[in-house]
Motif scaffolding. Structure first.
Motif, short mmCIF file in Angstrom:
data_model
loop_
_atom_site.label_atom_id
_atom_site.label_comp_id
_atom_site.label_asym_id
_atom_site.label_seq_id
_atom_site.Cartn_x
_atom_site.Cartn_y
_atom_site.Cartn_z
N VAL A 267 -118.10 8.01 77.02
CA VAL A 267 -116.69 8.39 76.90
C VAL A 267 -116.51 9.71 77.63
CG1 VAL A 267 -114.84 9.04 75.34
CG2 VAL A 267 -116.40 7.20 74.70
N PRO A 268 -115.72 9.76 78.70
CA PRO A 268 -115.60 11.00 79.48
C PRO A 268 -114.67 12.00 78.81
CG PRO A 268 -114.18 9.30 80.41
CD PRO A 268 -114.95 8.65 79.28
N GLY A 269 -114.81 13.26 79.18
CA GLY A 269 -113.93 14.30 78.66
C GLY A 269 -112.73 14.51 79.55
N THR A 270 -112.01 13.45 79.85
CA THR A 270 -110.84 13.52 80.72
C THR A 270 -109.56 13.56 79.90
OG1 THR A 270 -110.66 11.11 80.86
CG2 THR A 270 -112.07 12.21 82.48
N GLY B 26 -122.62 11.63 64.64
CA GLY B 26 -123.74 11.40 65.54
C GLY B 26 -123.40 10.38 66.62
N ALA B 27 -122.73 9.30 66.20
CA ALA B 27 -122.34 8.28 67.17
C ALA B 27 -121.37 8.85 68.21
CB ALA B 27 -121.71 7.09 66.45
N ALA B 28 -120.41 9.65 67.76
CA ALA B 28 -119.42 10.24 68.67
C ALA B 28 -120.09 11.20 69.66
CB ALA B 28 -118.34 10.97 67.87
N LEU B 29 -121.01 12.02 69.16
CA LEU B 29 -121.70 12.96 70.04
C LEU B 29 -122.56 12.22 71.07
CD1 LEU B 29 -122.80 15.73 67.52
CD2 LEU B 29 -121.04 15.89 69.30
N ALA B 30 -123.17 11.12 70.66
CA ALA B 30 -123.98 10.35 71.60
C ALA B 30 -123.11 9.78 72.72
CB ALA B 30 -124.70 9.22 70.86
N LEU B 31 -121.94 9.29 72.38
CA LEU B 31 -121.04 8.73 73.40
C LEU B 31 -120.60 9.80 74.39
CD1 LEU B 31 -118.77 6.37 71.25
CD2 LEU B 31 -120.55 5.70 72.88
N ARG B 32 -120.35 11.01 73.91
CA ARG B 32 -119.97 12.08 74.82
C ARG B 32 -121.16 12.62 75.61
NH1 ARG B 32 -115.23 14.95 74.22
NH2 ARG B 32 -116.01 16.01 76.10
N ASP C 131 -105.91 11.70 75.52
CA ASP C 131 -104.65 11.06 75.11
C ASP C 131 -104.91 9.82 74.26
OD1 ASP C 131 -103.19 12.97 76.44
OD2 ASP C 131 -102.86 11.75 78.23
N ALA C 132 -105.91 9.02 74.68
CA ALA C 132 -106.24 7.81 73.93
C ALA C 132 -106.75 8.16 72.53
CB ALA C 132 -107.29 7.00 74.69
N MET C 133 -107.63 9.17 72.44
CA MET C 133 -108.16 9.58 71.13
C MET C 133 -107.05 10.10 70.23
SD MET C 133 -111.56 11.66 72.33
CE MET C 133 -112.27 11.27 73.91
N ARG D 113 -113.51 13.86 70.31
CA ARG D 113 -112.62 14.70 71.10
C ARG D 113 -113.25 16.07 71.37
NH1 ARG D 113 -108.49 17.99 72.13
NH2 ARG D 113 -106.55 17.08 72.94
N LEU D 114 -113.93 16.62 70.37
CA LEU D 114 -114.55 17.93 70.55
C LEU D 114 -115.70 17.88 71.54
CD1 LEU D 114 -114.63 19.26 66.89
CD2 LEU D 114 -113.45 20.33 68.80
N GLY D 115 -116.54 16.86 71.44
CA GLY D 115 -117.71 16.78 72.29
C GLY D 115 -118.79 17.77 71.85
N PRO D 116 -119.98 17.70 72.47
CA PRO D 116 -121.08 18.58 72.06
C PRO D 116 -120.76 20.06 72.20
CG PRO D 116 -121.90 16.77 73.41
CD PRO D 116 -120.40 16.71 73.47
#
Length: 309
Positions: free
Chosen positions: A184-187, A173-179, A192-194, A51-54
């Motif tokens: 996974v977009p920052g929409t 690390g996995a979450a940051l890679a997806l963002r 809401d899903a997270m 949710r936070l993103g990089p």
């Protein structure tokens, strides 16, 4: 699916209360979920970083020296002071005293960023304190366990903390890679899903950690009432005092600092405590989940007040 996640996100506080009720009233369900607590906790951390993103993580990780100082106060100075005080009173071996010391020695719970978000605060400072507190636990726990022989070997705790730190690094690390690669977009739909998934996981985790509450409701209500009083008297004032102190210098971080101060990962110690000590502390650990998971209800207004510029 998205509609269900949005519903859970909007009613996340109620999901936590439902988890507390189910954990106390359905002991068989609580026992069934206990083996899944660890993977669900890692999943919560993954969702928090996702949710936070990089960008959010970089902003939240500023001020690491302050986080280290707070960890020393919360995880070393407080439990050592409590152990000395209980020893002077002659009650160091009492299960309630041991429970208090163990809570104070623990790092923040992995769900701290999620609970901070539910309470209306910025989750980044809570995530920073979670990472720093867990990283420092192998060192801060040594004097505490030296003062408390009933807790067993600090080496076992250090090993468990290092394993948890490794899981934090992999999940983050996995979450940051997806963002980073925009898988996974920052929409708003993604947020809401997270948030909905995090609320569901928090509710399931609390059910699993409440396995000792149901039997106590039947067999020993007096012990349950006294223990519940102690855990609330420990958790809530600690959150309020820490967030109030933080609000004087950094109001934005005050909810996160409050949440991590009162909500600690005492369950981490279950795997390393001697069996007899662990059995004595199961009721305390179960009761301690209640103030942790009602934090968004109890202190939302307080945190809105402390986080005002």
């Amino acid at each position: 699916m998205l509609a269900a996640c949005r519903f859970l996100s909007r009613h996340g506080k109620l999901v936590l209360i439902a988890g507390l009720v189910a954990g106390a009233g359905l002991p068989d369900l609580a026992q069934a979920l206990r083996p899944f607590i660890a993977p669900m906790i890692v999943s919560l951390l993954f969702l928090a970083v996702l949710r936070l993103g990089p960008e959010g993580l970089r902003a939240g990780m500023s001020g690491m020296h302050r986080a280290a100082g707070l960890a020393l106060v919360l995880q070393l100075a407080l439990p050592v002071s409590a152990a000395i005080a209980f020893a002077a009173l002659g009650i160091l071996a009492h299960p309630l005293a041991m429970g208090v010391i163990l809570v104070l020695a623990a790092a923040p719970i992995t769900g701290s960023p999620n609970i901070t978000l539910m309470a209306g605060g910025d989750p980044a400072p809570a995530l920073r304190q979670l990472v720093v507190g867990t990283a420092m636990l192998p060192l801060t726990v040594i004097p505490v366990f030296w003062l408390m022989p009933a807790f067993g070997s600090p080496v076992a705790v250090a090993r468990a903390a290092l394993e948890l730190l490794g899981l934090i690094a992999m999940a983050g690390g996995a979450a940051l890679a997806l963002r980073h690669f925009r898988i996974v977009p920052g929409t708003q739909d993604a947020y809401d899903a997270m948030d909905g998934l995090a609320a569901l996981l928090l509710g399931l985790v609390v059910i699993g950690l409440m396995s000792a509450i149901g039997p106590a409701l039947v067999d020993d209500r007096w012990a349950l009432a006294v223990t519940m009083l102690v855990v609330f008297a420990l958790n809530v004032p600690l959150q309020m005092a820490t967030s109030l102190a933080a609000s004087r210098t950094d109001p934005r971080a005050s909810p996160g600092f409050g949440v991590v101060a009162g909500n600690r990962n005492i369950a981490l110690f279950l795997s390393v405590l001697p069996a007899q000590t662990a059995d004595q502390l199961l009721l305390f650990i179960g009761c301690f989940q209640v103030p942790m998971y009602v934090t968004p209800f109890l202190l939302a207004h307080w945190y809105r007040w402390t986080s005002r510029p």
